[in-house]
Design a protein around this motif. Structure first.
Motif, PDB file in Angstrom:
ATOM      1  N   ASN A 103      74.846  31.788  30.562  1.00  0.00           N
ATOM      2  CA  ASN A 103      73.851  30.765  30.228  1.00  0.00           C
ATOM      3  C   ASN A 103      74.445  29.350  30.217  1.00  0.00           C
ATOM      4  N   TYR A 104      75.386  29.110  31.115  1.00  0.00           N
ATOM      5  CA  TYR A 104      76.063  27.817  31.161  1.00  0.00           C
ATOM      6  C   TYR A 104      75.175  26.751  31.780  1.00  0.00           C
ATOM      7  N   HIS A 105      75.140  25.570  31.173  1.00  0.00           N
ATOM      8  CA  HIS A 105      74.418  24.413  31.710  1.00  0.00           C
ATOM      9  C   HIS A 105      75.448  23.330  32.017  1.00  0.00           C
ATOM     10  N   PHE A 106      75.542  22.962  33.277  1.00  0.00           N
ATOM     11  CA  PHE A 106      76.602  22.057  33.694  1.00  0.00           C
ATOM     12  C   PHE A 106      76.398  20.654  33.141  1.00  0.00           C
ATOM     13  N   LYS A 107      77.498  20.047  32.703  1.00  0.00           N
ATOM     14  CA  LYS A 107      77.533  18.623  32.397  1.00  0.00           C
ATOM     15  C   LYS A 107      78.903  18.115  32.823  1.00  0.00           C
ATOM     16  N   PRO A 108      78.995  16.835  33.168  1.00  0.00           N
ATOM     17  CA  PRO A 108      80.292  16.301  33.601  1.00  0.00           C
ATOM     18  C   PRO A 108      81.368  16.525  32.547  1.00  0.00           C
ATOM     19  N   THR A 142      74.237  38.926  41.537  1.00  0.00           N
ATOM     20  CA  THR A 142      72.830  38.887  41.170  1.00  0.00           C
ATOM     21  C   THR A 142      72.436  37.419  41.095  1.00  0.00           C
ATOM     22  N   THR A 143      71.209  37.140  40.707  1.00  0.00           N
ATOM     23  CA  THR A 143      70.767  35.744  40.636  1.00  0.00           C
ATOM     24  C   THR A 143      70.192  35.422  39.258  1.00  0.00           C
ATOM     25  N   GLU A 144      70.833  35.947  38.218  1.00  0.00           N
ATOM     26  CA  GLU A 144      70.349  35.738  36.854  1.00  0.00           C
ATOM     27  C   GLU A 144      70.354  34.260  36.474  1.00  0.00           C
ATOM     28  N   ASN A 145      71.426  33.596  36.747  1.00  0.00           N
ATOM     29  CA  ASN A 145      71.566  32.195  36.367  1.00  0.00           C
ATOM     30  C   ASN A 145      71.916  31.358  37.591  1.00  0.00           C
ATOM     31  N   ILE A 146      71.274  31.705  38.697  1.00  0.00           N
ATOM     32  CA  ILE A 146      71.649  31.121  39.978  1.00  0.00           C
ATOM     33  C   ILE A 146      71.391  29.618  40.025  1.00  0.00           C
ATOM     34  N   GLU A 147      70.324  29.140  39.376  1.00  0.00           N
ATOM     35  CA  GLU A 147      70.018  27.718  39.456  1.00  0.00           C
ATOM     36  C   GLU A 147      71.097  26.879  38.778  1.00  0.00           C
ATOM     37  N   GLU A 148      71.477  27.254  37.560  1.00  0.00           N
ATOM     38  CA  GLU A 148      72.500  26.482  36.855  1.00  0.00           C
ATOM     39  C   GLU A 148      73.868  26.623  37.535  1.00  0.00           C
ATOM     40  N   ALA A 149      74.169  27.831  38.023  1.00  0.00           N
ATOM     41  CA  ALA A 149      75.443  28.039  38.709  1.00  0.00           C
ATOM     42  C   ALA A 149      75.525  27.187  39.970  1.00  0.00           C
ATOM     43  N   THR A 150      74.416  27.113  40.705  1.00  0.00           N
ATOM     44  CA  THR A 150      74.382  26.304  41.927  1.00  0.00           C
ATOM     45  C   THR A 150      74.414  24.812  41.592  1.00  0.00           C
ATOM     46  N   LEU A 190      77.938  23.992  40.970  1.00  0.00           N
ATOM     47  CA  LEU A 190      78.672  23.970  42.241  1.00  0.00           C
ATOM     48  C   LEU A 190      78.439  22.653  42.985  1.00  0.00           C
ATOM     49  N   ILE A 191      77.181  22.238  43.064  1.00  0.00           N
ATOM     50  CA  ILE A 191      76.845  21.006  43.788  1.00  0.00           C
ATOM     51  C   ILE A 191      77.435  19.782  43.086  1.00  0.00           C
ATOM     52  N   ALA A 192      77.338  19.771  41.755  1.00  0.00           N
ATOM     53  CA  ALA A 192      77.883  18.635  41.000  1.00  0.00           C
ATOM     54  C   ALA A 192      79.385  18.508  41.210  1.00  0.00           C
ATOM     55  N   LEU A 193      80.084  19.647  41.219  1.00  0.00           N
ATOM     56  CA  LEU A 193      81.528  19.625  41.459  1.00  0.00           C
ATOM     57  C   LEU A 193      81.836  19.141  42.877  1.00  0.00           C
ATOM     58  N   GLY A 194      81.070  19.638  43.844  1.00  0.00           N
ATOM     59  CA  GLY A 194      81.274  19.220  45.223  1.00  0.00           C
ATOM     60  C   GLY A 194      81.049  17.733  45.416  1.00  0.00           C
ATOM     61  N   ASN A 195      79.987  17.209  44.789  1.00  0.00           N
ATOM     62  CA  ASN A 195      79.700  15.780  44.875  1.00  0.00           C
ATOM     63  C   ASN A 195      80.821  14.953  44.269  1.00  0.00           C
TER      64      ASN A 195
END
Length: 278
Positions: free
Chosen positions: A148-153, A11-19, A22-27
């Protein structure tokens, strides 16, 4: 061949934070990225209590359902284009059950890490149940992001350990990840009797520190009656950003009579959990 990080969503409930994660880890880790929308044929859009729609109509509804998820995911990727300036993210739709797709992807040589975000699955689907089933057969680490995870380093990383020899290569990989975040790593052992373990902690700790060779790695032993609670409480009380665990390989009878501490930690943790496999 460049390794890639793969994230699966249903589903796409928290797709923005999950993505974003993902991008931060890839970078940070300099990996290719793949965002996979799981088109599970077992999902139906027929409302509960109604007669099933004809197969042609059901197929159309299923296609529209998946297309809406793909469009939403693409919209999120476009909105995060500033983050993706120097990195490519491949958006894919794959048909199959989640466990089958993740198992197959985990065995591919170019898969570095698989990411699962709790919010992006059906309410009737338990990520914990999936972890329990899948975590013994996967051939790459899995990162589970809580709801409801918000990515931080990652600034502080905790690794739960029994001081096993198999911990060494896992710690070497973990500290490789930690290094790009300049993170502190704590190797934590939980025991019922801290006095009995005090000398061993110093001795074994030095051996591990020498073999892993990461300047920001420390070894700690704490006393707690329950291992999983001890590790999770320590992570919360000391502000860790990531908990890493080793999933033990067990046979049928071991699984039947002995609970996995790695699974128990994942069940109870409100932190991201990185699970390695023995």
């Amino acid at each position: 061949m460049k390794k890639k990080i793969i994230e699966f969503i249903q589903t796409t409930e928290n797709i923005e934070e999950a993505t974003r994660a993902l991008i931060a880890l890839g970078n940070k880790l300099d990996k290719d990225l793949e965002l996979v929308i799981v088109a599970d044929p077992n999902i139906t859009t027929t409302p509960t209590g109604m007669n099933p729609v004809p197969s042609m109509e059901e197929a159309k509804q299923f296609y529209e359902y998946i297309e809406s998820k793909e469009n939403k995911a693409q919209e999120v990727i476009n909105n995060l284009k500033e983050m993706t300036r120097d990195i490519y993210i491949n958006l894919k739709v794959q048909t199959g059950t989640l466990d089958y797709l993740v198992e197959q992807k985990s065995k591919e040589e170019d898969t570095y890490l698989i990411v699962l975000a709790d919010d992006n699955y059906r309410n009737d689907f338990s990520i914990i149940t999936f972890f329990e089933k899948f975590s013994q057969i996967a051939e790459c680490p899995i990162l589970r992001l809580p709801g409801n995870y918000h990515f931080k380093p990652f600034a502080k990383i905790l690794y739960g350990s029994d001081y096993l020899e198999v911990d060494i290569p896992k710690l070497q990989k973990l500290t490789g990840i930690a290094a790009v975040f300049n993170a502190d790593v704590t190797l934590l052992h939980v025991t019922n009797d801290i006095q009995a373990e005090e000398f061993d902690t110093i001795k074994v700790g030095k051996e591990i520190l020498d073999k892993v060779d990461y300047k920001k790695l420390v070894v700690r032993t704490i006393q707690a009656s329950d291992i999983s609670n001890g590790i999770n409480n320590y992570a919360t009380e000391n502000g860790y950003d990531l908990v890493a665990v080793l999933r033990e390989k067990k046979d049928f009878f071991e699984n039947l009579f002995n609970k996995s501490q790695a699974i128990e930690i994942s069940k109870k943790s409100d932190k991201p959990v990185l699970m390695f496999h023995e």
